[in-house]
Structure formats: C-alpha cells, structure tokens
Design an enzyme around this catalytic site. Structure first.
Site, PDB file in Angstrom:
ATOM      1  N   GLU A 176      -5.895   2.537  -0.767  1.00 52.24           N
ATOM      2  CA  GLU A 176      -4.543   2.395  -1.554  1.00 52.24           C
ATOM      3  C   GLU A 176      -4.035   1.260  -1.199  1.00 52.24           C
ATOM      4  OE1 GLU A 176      -4.158   4.103   2.868  1.00 52.24           O
ATOM      5  OE2 GLU A 176      -5.837   3.965   1.592  1.00 52.24           O
TER       6      GLU A 176
ATOM      7  N   ASP B 126      -6.628  10.795  -5.809  1.00 52.38           N
ATOM      8  CA  ASP B 126      -6.829   9.886  -7.183  1.00 52.38           C
ATOM      9  C   ASP B 126      -5.733   9.914  -7.919  1.00 52.38           C
ATOM     10  OD1 ASP B 126      -9.375   9.473  -5.625  1.00 52.38           O
ATOM     11  OD2 ASP B 126     -10.491  10.890  -6.878  1.00 52.38           O
TER      12      ASP B 126
ATOM     13  N   ASP C 111       0.770  -1.105   0.071  1.00 54.03           N
ATOM     14  CA  ASP C 111       0.125   0.062  -0.040  1.00 54.03           C
ATOM     15  C   ASP C 111       0.695   1.243   0.069  1.00 54.03           C
ATOM     16  OD1 ASP C 111       0.765   0.445   2.539  1.00 54.03           O
ATOM     17  OD2 ASP C 111      -1.152   0.094   3.401  1.00 54.03           O
TER      18      ASP C 111
ATOM     19  N   HIS D  31      -8.725  15.281  -2.608  1.00 52.14           N
ATOM     20  CA  HIS D  31      -8.954  13.991  -2.854  1.00 52.14           C
ATOM     21  C   HIS D  31      -8.701  13.972  -4.477  1.00 52.14           C
ATOM     22  CE1 HIS D  31     -10.626  12.284   0.912  1.00 52.14           C
ATOM     23  NE2 HIS D  31     -10.927  13.549   1.133  1.00 52.14           N
TER      24      HIS D  31
END
Length: 311
Positions: free
Chosen positions: A224, A194, A177, A190
C-alpha cells in the site's frame, strides 16, 4: 520479426490488440527504441520538426546513459525524411557504426549509437517497435494499479537527482501509504483490498496529472506504499500537492462488498492516507537519503494520528 527470439517472450493473443492501433496517427510516426541501459525497450516517438537529444532536462528527448552529452544530437523529421545530426558531442554520434560528420538520413532498422547508448530507428507502423514498447511497459508498470513500479521510480529518481546536482534545481518527493489497510483485507477480503488500491491509484492520478517532462511522476513502491517524484519542486510546492492528495482520498467513497460471505451486500468505505514530504538538500548523499527523509516524515504522520501531511 526475424530479430525476435520466440523463446524470449510469449504474447497472449488478447494482447495483440496493440497491433490494431498501428493505423492510428501516433503509430504512423517514426520512433527510436532504446537498446541499452535501464531504459531498454523504451520507444521514443519522434515529433515533426527538430528535436534535441541528450541527458539534460533541456533536451527535447531526454535519454540518459554512459557517454551521452547534455545536448548530444538532434533529429529532424520533415515529412517522410528523418535526419540525424551530431551537436558537437564529446563521444560522437554513429549510424550503422559510422561516425557522423554531417546530417545523416535515417532508414528503417538503422542502428544508432549516441555515446555508448544504443538505439534503433523504426519507420511508421512498425510491429517490432510496438512489441518493444509493450515489453518495456510490462517491465515498468505495476500490474495491480497501472502506475509506474518500484524499478521505474528508482531509475527515474536517480536520473532526476543527477540533473538536480548538475543544474542546482530543487527536487522533492512525497511518500504515502494507506492508513489501516490491513483491516480492509481482514474485514472485506483481499479482493476488496485490491479494489481500494486500484481506486486510490485513480484518485491520486487525477490530482497529480497526466505527467510529462519535468512534471510529477506517480508510482507504487509495493503493497500500500506509493511515491511521487517532483523534479523542480520546492518543499512548499510538494507539501501543497500532498495536501491535495490527502483531501482527494479522504473525500472519496469506496464501495466494497461487506464481509467474506457468499451473499455480500455493498458497503461504503472511507479511506485515508498519511504522507511524508522531503526536499533534496546538499547534505544528502544519494537517493536513499531523500527517500529516508520522506519515510521518516511519513512515520511521523502515522504517529501523530494519520490522515495528515508531515514535512
């Protein structure tokens, strides 16, 4: 199109560009579409020549499901003629509900049953087959990154572990991750988060490769978190790939909008990942044990300072 119920799926007009590809060389080839099990909707393009079908990794066209033999049947494509032949399977091969006793020519729309697995044969330039495949891909691909999604990863892992148990071959997974990913969202928003996820998917895809039978499968578990399935790989081989993944992401420069204000200059962002690697052992009971082992090593990598591989 009479087999489709309009209330089942709505295709956005922009998605109908897939129909423009029906004149391509790939689309001119015939195919089998799976109609049962976890692979429902999967389109299998049939290459010229003879291809074996079965649940074994040795089969040219690997299909798993109830009643499917390791090498169940074979399909022969010779120009415009397509023949299906049973290979002495335990549960038989059927076309239009008639059990095969010899080679059988396939015609557009024929129902094929191999054991309990249902398929349908489509000749070239089939709109139905293209739409089936489109729906299948929508169900199996993560929209945010274009990688395979959790459902596809778990179904593929279960199938590969069945082959591992039967054939005694190795099997490894890499769980990883993005480090401190929450701070990306908090600092840059955000949309920037992304972007990092999408670019990270592109970077690691370039390292893993295009894929194919027996090659690593990369996907996104959610958030993630990502997973690489490596059928046939030992722990050292998987660890070497994990190190290449770590180095590729650490060496990539992500360009993000700085801050959340309207006037946002661009800023260079460096991202790292932490990875855990595990190999299937006889002491494990199922796929969950293998994934848990990889996750424990991922948490170890986090604990030891991130941007590292633990195996």
């Amino acid at each position: 199109m009479s087999n489709w119920d309009p209330s089942t799926i709505a295709i956005d007009p922009s998605q109908l560009t897939l129909l423009q590809g029906l004149d391509s060389e790939e689309a001119r080839r015939c195919s089998l579409v799976v109609y049962s099990g976890g692979d429902t909707g999967r389109q299998i393009t049939l290459p010229e020549g003879t291809s074996s079908i079965g649940r074994s990794a040795a089969a040219s066209l690997q299909i798993d499901g109830p009643g499917m033999s390791r090498l169940h049947a074979e399909v022969v494509v010779d120009g415009t003629q397509v023949l299906l032949r049973d290979l002495g399977s335990a549960n038989g091969s059927y076309v239009q509900d008639v059990r095969l006793t010899g080679p059988r020519p396939l015609r557009d729309g024929d129902r094929v049953r191999l054991g309990s697995v249902l398929l349908k044969f489509y000749e070239h330039q089939s709109v139905d087959a293209a739409l089936h495949d489109r729906v299948y891909r929508m169900a199996m691909v993560d929209a945010g990154t274009g990688l395979y999604n959790r459902r596809y990863l778990h179904e593929t892992l279960r199938r590969e572990l069945r082959q591992t148990r039967q054939g005694g071959r190795p099997m490894a997974v890499i769980s990883f991750d993005l480090d401190r990913f929450k701070s990306v969202n908090d600092t840059h928003g955000h949309a920037a988060g992304d972007l990092v996820l999408r670019e990270c998917a592109v970077v690691v895809s370039g390292v893993v490769g295009a894929g194919g039978p027996g090659s690593p499968t990369l996907g996104r578990l959610g958030g993630e978190e990502f997973l690489v399935l490596m059928p046939g790989a030992t722990l050292p081989v998987a660890r070497a790939l994990a190190e290449r993944l770590r180095a590729a992401v650490a060496g990539h420069t992500f360009v993000l909008p700085a801050g959340l204000a309207d006037s946002r200059p661009l800023v260079a962002h460096r991202q790292t990942i932490s990875l855990g690697v595990a190999e299937w052992t006889s002491a494990m009971l199922d796929a969950s044990d293998l994934l848990d082992a990889a996750d424990r090593r991922l948490y170890q990598a986090k604990h030891e300072g991130r941007d590292r591989v633990c195996s």
